[in-house]
Design a protein around this motif. Structure first.
Motif, PDB file in Angstrom:
ATOM      1  N   ASP A 265       0.843  -1.358  -0.190  1.00 46.74           N
ATOM      2  CA  ASP A 265      -0.021   0.119  -0.163  1.00 46.74           C
ATOM      3  C   ASP A 265       0.813   1.212   0.099  1.00 46.74           C
ATOM      4  N   LEU A 266       2.281   1.187  -0.180  1.00 47.02           N
ATOM      5  CA  LEU A 266       3.169   2.330   0.180  1.00 47.02           C
ATOM      6  C   LEU A 266       3.865   2.420  -1.158  1.00 47.02           C
ATOM      7  N   LYS A 267       4.497   3.625  -1.396  1.00 48.95           N
ATOM      8  CA  LYS A 267       5.267   3.861  -2.665  1.00 48.95           C
ATOM      9  C   LYS A 267       6.404   3.192  -2.877  1.00 48.95           C
ATOM     10  N   ALA A 268       7.200   2.747  -1.904  1.00 47.50           N
ATOM     11  CA  ALA A 268       8.284   2.223  -1.937  1.00 47.50           C
ATOM     12  C   ALA A 268       8.444   0.987  -1.111  1.00 47.50           C
ATOM     13  N   SER A 269       9.380  -0.012  -1.368  1.00 46.70           N
ATOM     14  CA  SER A 269       9.351  -1.299  -0.950  1.00 46.70           C
ATOM     15  C   SER A 269      10.731  -1.408   0.032  1.00 46.70           C
ATOM     16  N   LYS A 270      10.845  -2.153   0.941  1.00 44.63           N
ATOM     17  CA  LYS A 270      12.112  -2.453   1.759  1.00 44.63           C
ATOM     18  C   LYS A 270      12.997  -2.804   0.938  1.00 44.63           C
ATOM     19  N   PRO A 271      14.314  -2.132   0.716  1.00 46.01           N
ATOM     20  CA  PRO A 271      14.921  -1.523   1.908  1.00 46.01           C
ATOM     21  C   PRO A 271      14.641  -0.136   1.946  1.00 46.01           C
ATOM     22  N   HIS A 272      13.745   0.521   1.321  1.00 45.80           N
ATOM     23  CA  HIS A 272      13.319   1.930   1.443  1.00 45.80           C
ATOM     24  C   HIS A 272      12.752   2.125   3.041  1.00 45.80           C
ATOM     25  N   PRO A 273      13.050   2.921   3.608  1.00 44.35           N
ATOM     26  CA  PRO A 273      12.401   3.243   4.970  1.00 44.35           C
ATOM     27  C   PRO A 273      11.114   3.378   4.969  1.00 44.35           C
ATOM     28  N   GLU A 274      10.104   3.765   3.799  1.00 41.42           N
ATOM     29  CA  GLU A 274       8.992   4.246   4.256  1.00 41.42           C
ATOM     30  C   GLU A 274       8.093   3.388   5.100  1.00 41.42           C
ATOM     31  N   ILE A 275       7.977   2.059   5.142  1.00 42.97           N
ATOM     32  CA  ILE A 275       7.100   1.403   5.993  1.00 42.97           C
ATOM     33  C   ILE A 275       7.186   1.462   7.587  1.00 42.97           C
ATOM     34  N   PHE A 276       8.476   1.571   7.895  1.00 39.73           N
ATOM     35  CA  PHE A 276       8.870   1.984   9.322  1.00 39.73           C
ATOM     36  C   PHE A 276       8.538   3.350   9.806  1.00 39.73           C
ATOM     37  N   VAL A 277       8.660   4.086   8.835  1.00 42.40           N
ATOM     38  CA  VAL A 277       8.645   5.742   9.224  1.00 42.40           C
ATOM     39  C   VAL A 277       6.922   5.587   9.430  1.00 42.40           C
ATOM     40  N   LYS A 278       6.006   5.009   8.693  1.00 38.54           N
ATOM     41  CA  LYS A 278       4.790   5.083   8.541  1.00 38.54           C
ATOM     42  C   LYS A 278       4.331   4.321   9.907  1.00 38.54           C
ATOM     43  N   ALA A 279       4.902   3.062  10.082  1.00 42.61           N
ATOM     44  CA  ALA A 279       4.664   2.370  11.105  1.00 42.61           C
ATOM     45  C   ALA A 279       4.757   3.114  12.569  1.00 42.61           C
ATOM     46  N   ALA A 280       6.021   3.786  12.804  1.00 35.92           N
ATOM     47  CA  ALA A 280       6.392   4.695  13.861  1.00 35.92           C
ATOM     48  C   ALA A 280       5.317   5.538  14.054  1.00 35.92           C
ATOM     49  N   GLU A 281       4.692   6.355  12.870  1.00 39.36           N
ATOM     50  CA  GLU A 281       3.839   7.150  12.967  1.00 39.36           C
ATOM     51  C   GLU A 281       2.402   6.711  13.653  1.00 39.36           C
ATOM     52  N   ALA A 282       2.237   5.531  12.843  1.00 42.32           N
ATOM     53  CA  ALA A 282       0.928   4.792  13.377  1.00 42.32           C
ATOM     54  C   ALA A 282       0.948   4.471  14.898  1.00 42.32           C
ATOM     55  N   SER A 283       2.095   4.281  15.551  1.00 47.57           N
ATOM     56  CA  SER A 283       2.098   3.908  16.745  1.00 47.57           C
ATOM     57  C   SER A 283       1.870   5.068  17.701  1.00 47.57           C
ATOM     58  N   GLY A 284       2.066   6.547  17.337  1.00 52.32           N
ATOM     59  CA  GLY A 284       1.691   7.507  18.084  1.00 52.32           C
ATOM     60  C   GLY A 284       3.028   8.204  18.837  1.00 52.32           C
ATOM     61  N   TYR A 285       4.051   7.332  18.614  1.00 52.28           N
ATOM     62  CA  TYR A 285       5.340   7.734  19.309  1.00 52.28           C
ATOM     63  C   TYR A 285       6.298   8.196  18.524  1.00 52.28           C
ATOM     64  N   ASP A 286       7.501   9.092  19.127  1.00 51.79           N
ATOM     65  CA  ASP A 286       8.670   9.518  18.266  1.00 51.79           C
ATOM     66  C   ASP A 286       9.347   8.063  17.888  1.00 51.79           C
ATOM     67  N   LYS A 287      10.120   8.137  16.717  1.00 45.76           N
ATOM     68  CA  LYS A 287      11.021   6.996  16.315  1.00 45.76           C
ATOM     69  C   LYS A 287      11.772   6.729  17.346  1.00 45.76           C
ATOM     70  N   LYS A 288      12.467   7.395  18.258  1.00 44.33           N
ATOM     71  CA  LYS A 288      13.458   7.305  19.143  1.00 44.33           C
ATOM     72  C   LYS A 288      12.784   6.151  20.382  1.00 44.33           C
ATOM     73  N   HIS A 289      11.586   6.123  20.375  1.00 43.15           N
ATOM     74  CA  HIS A 289      10.713   5.402  21.212  1.00 43.15           C
ATOM     75  C   HIS A 289      10.371   3.844  20.654  1.00 43.15           C
ATOM     76  N   CYS A 290      10.789   3.515  19.632  1.00 43.58           N
ATOM     77  CA  CYS A 290      10.341   2.479  18.786  1.00 43.58           C
ATOM     78  C   CYS A 290      11.541   1.518  18.450  1.00 43.58           C
ATOM     79  N   LEU A 291      11.142   0.435  18.338  1.00 41.78           N
ATOM     80  CA  LEU A 291      11.915  -0.495  17.755  1.00 41.78           C
ATOM     81  C   LEU A 291      11.561  -1.655  16.787  1.00 41.78           C
ATOM     82  N   VAL A 292      12.301  -1.999  15.882  1.00 42.20           N
ATOM     83  CA  VAL A 292      11.813  -3.045  14.722  1.00 42.20           C
ATOM     84  C   VAL A 292      12.506  -4.393  15.144  1.00 42.20           C
TER      85      VAL A 292
END
Length: 224
Positions: A138-165
């Motif tokens: 559903d996104l513009k770019a596939s891994k290894p592009h970072p888009e999915i994890f940037v969007k996932a962090a946004e969906a969590s409601g927390y800053d990236k520094k409080h997230c892990l993959v």
């Protein structure tokens, strides 16, 4: 402090690779192409459409990438519905429940299609634990592009520094690195020829990252 965990699906939550392997190779036979093991392994972590576009270019196939995607998904659905040995990876349900019960926000960030994600989440009753599910298709770019994890962090409601993959593939780890998110590399029996050298920590058993252990690891190793 860790507040959200972004899970990959294939190779982390389920080992659907044997099903995907059979489905892809059935599709390869349908269009009469011979895909080497090394080329197939390079697809790990990428969306089906991205893979099929590469196949069309590599082998000059006289069908559209979308037609190849449809063929592969037809084979996968049949295998999914008829393979009773398909189960969650050992220990992952306990880990998911441990994180959920301790208040962590869980997000799925997978290259799989949403129909496949929903099929797996429904089969194993996982929706109750996850705040959101993101599909790379559903996104513009596939891994290894970072888009999915940037969007996932946004969906969590927390800053990236409080997230892990949590990832098991070279492309997924590269995507987490590019998103500047702490990354656990899951090197399991199901992982083949993947590069974990850029993960912040590599594990082979989910018991290594239970809630209290991962909070300690995270606070010691990823202070920004």
């Amino acid at each position: 402090m860790l507040k959200a965990v972004l899970f990959d699906m294939d190779g982390v939550i389920v080992d659907s690779e044997p099903l995907h392997h059979k489905a892809y190779h059935n599709m390869f036979n349908d269009v009469n192409i011979n895909v080497s093991d090394s080329l197939y392994e390079s697809f790990t972590g990428q969306t089906t459409l991205t893979i099929c576009k590469r196949l069309c270019e590599e082998f000059n196939i006289d069908k559209t990438p979308e037609m190849l995607v449809a063929l592969k998904r037809k084979h996968f659905k049949y295998l999914f519905d008829n393979d009773n040995d398909f189960q969650l990876i050992d220990g992952v349900l306990k880990l998911i429940q441990d994180y959920y019960n301790n208040g962590l926000t869980l997000i799925l960030a997978s290259s799989a299609s949403m129909p496949n994600i929903d099929r797996i989440f429904d089969r194993f009753n996982l929706n109750q634990y996850f705040k959101a599910k993101l599909s790379g298709t559903d996104l513009k770019a596939s891994k290894p592009h970072p888009e999915i994890f940037v969007k996932a962090a946004e969906a969590s409601g927390y800053d990236k520094k409080h997230c892990l993959v949590i990832e098991d593939s070279t492309n997924g780890i590269k995507a987490a690195n590019a998103a500047n998110i702490f990354c656990i590399g899951f090197d399991s029996l199901h992982s083949k020829n993947q590069d974990y050298s850029n993960a912040d920590k590599v594990i082979s058993d989910f018991n290594e990252i239970t809630y209290h252990k991962i909070q300690n690891i995270f606070s010691k190793n990823f202070i920004k």
